[in-house]
Enzyme design. Sequence first.
Site, short mmCIF file in Angstrom:
data_model
loop_
_atom_site.label_atom_id
_atom_site.label_comp_id
_atom_site.label_asym_id
_atom_site.label_seq_id
_atom_site.Cartn_x
_atom_site.Cartn_y
_atom_site.Cartn_z
N TRP A 2 -73.00 17.60 25.87
CA TRP A 2 -72.21 16.40 26.13
C TRP A 2 -71.22 16.62 27.26
CZ3 TRP A 2 -74.50 12.25 25.11
CH2 TRP A 2 -75.27 12.11 23.95
N ASP A 25 -63.25 14.07 24.38
CA ASP A 25 -64.35 13.33 23.76
C ASP A 25 -64.46 13.78 22.31
OD1 ASP A 25 -66.71 12.29 22.84
OD2 ASP A 25 -67.98 13.14 24.42
N LYS A 73 -70.68 8.10 14.90
CA LYS A 73 -70.71 9.37 14.18
C LYS A 73 -69.75 9.31 12.99
CE LYS A 73 -73.06 10.78 17.86
NZ LYS A 73 -72.76 10.96 19.26
#
Length: 360
Positions: free
Chosen positions: A102, A171, A195
């Site tokens: 990511w 993040d 999530k």
Amino acid sequence: MSRVYNFCSGPAALPEAVLSKAQAELLDWHGKGVSVMEMSHRSDEFVSILASAKSRLSSLLGISDDYEIVFTQGGASTSFAQIPANLTHGFSSACYLDTGAWSTKAIKEARKYADVIVAGSSKAEGYTTVPDFASLELDERAAYLHLTPNETIGGVEFADLPETNLPIIADLSSTILSRPLDVSKYGMIYAGAQKNIGPAGVVVNIIRKDLLARSDNANLPSVWSYANLAEQDSMVNTPPTFAIYLADLVFEWLEAQGGVAAMEAINIEKAALLYDAIDASDFYSNPIDSRYRSRMNVPFILADESLESLFLKESEKAGLRTLAGHRSVGGMRASIYNAMPKAGVQALVDFMQAFEKRYG
Ligand SMILES: *Cc1c(COP(=O)(O)O)cnc(C)c1O
């Protein structure tokens, strides 16, 4: 009806109590005779839902008045571009920590807006650890330092932050609300909802107010401007109303669980249960530096790779859903976010031990 234990990394399992409440309110929200999906986003009803979501999130994370909470669309991947588009204005560079898949994607997008200084990377270690903070190459003239405290695919998590005067942009898509957090240490926090917050379609952003001045950039699309979004309470255009409503229900559920400190205690227990089972066996293994093992995403492999598809087939049959690792890395991965009860992790461990007995 029978619900399974869902280990999907995202969109991930939601608390059953939240789904039931949404179901009960689906046709007629609070006696108004309409669904939340059918309300104007500017109606008093929806404005009250949005205010409730912000207020619950503020108290769950202890967010001060120095920050704005803003809801955006396009997923965290859109934020990878939206963040540098807003926050590098007036700067020539931005620092990034490279800790896995990511952060690599975030870096790729940021390069379209500024010189990216990769301040530290664990790429050479196969992203199984976190770069040593003491030897980071930070440029204090950069716009910010971006990091990914939980790499959802690799299963690497860190809670400490590097020493720097740069605003830290994090993040937290896969770890927000799973543990207490000192928001005041961050310039901005963002998290895709699917999530640990709610359904896909909304990103939660917590932005320090002084950074909003950087959105003063004529080339920035109006719907992307954090300053605009903050000023218009996330309603520059129609926000993802139903996703925000579900996020509010999840925040309410978290309050009922005792908040993030209580969640952390359960999450520590769940992760320990699974990692201990993996470590106790030669049949399963997890490659991550034990200091940085993720509490949320637990990748593991089988010593005999040829048993993988059988493992997945049988686990699915046993009511343990979506245990395959990310398509880029293979193996297995159990995502055990807030909504996964300890009984689900216990069921997985029991299955793993029985599978090992049979085929090990
Ligand atoms: C899932 C995830 C993303 C991407 O989310 P999208 O909503 O699919 O764009 C970004 N960062 C992290 C840490 C993630 O877990």
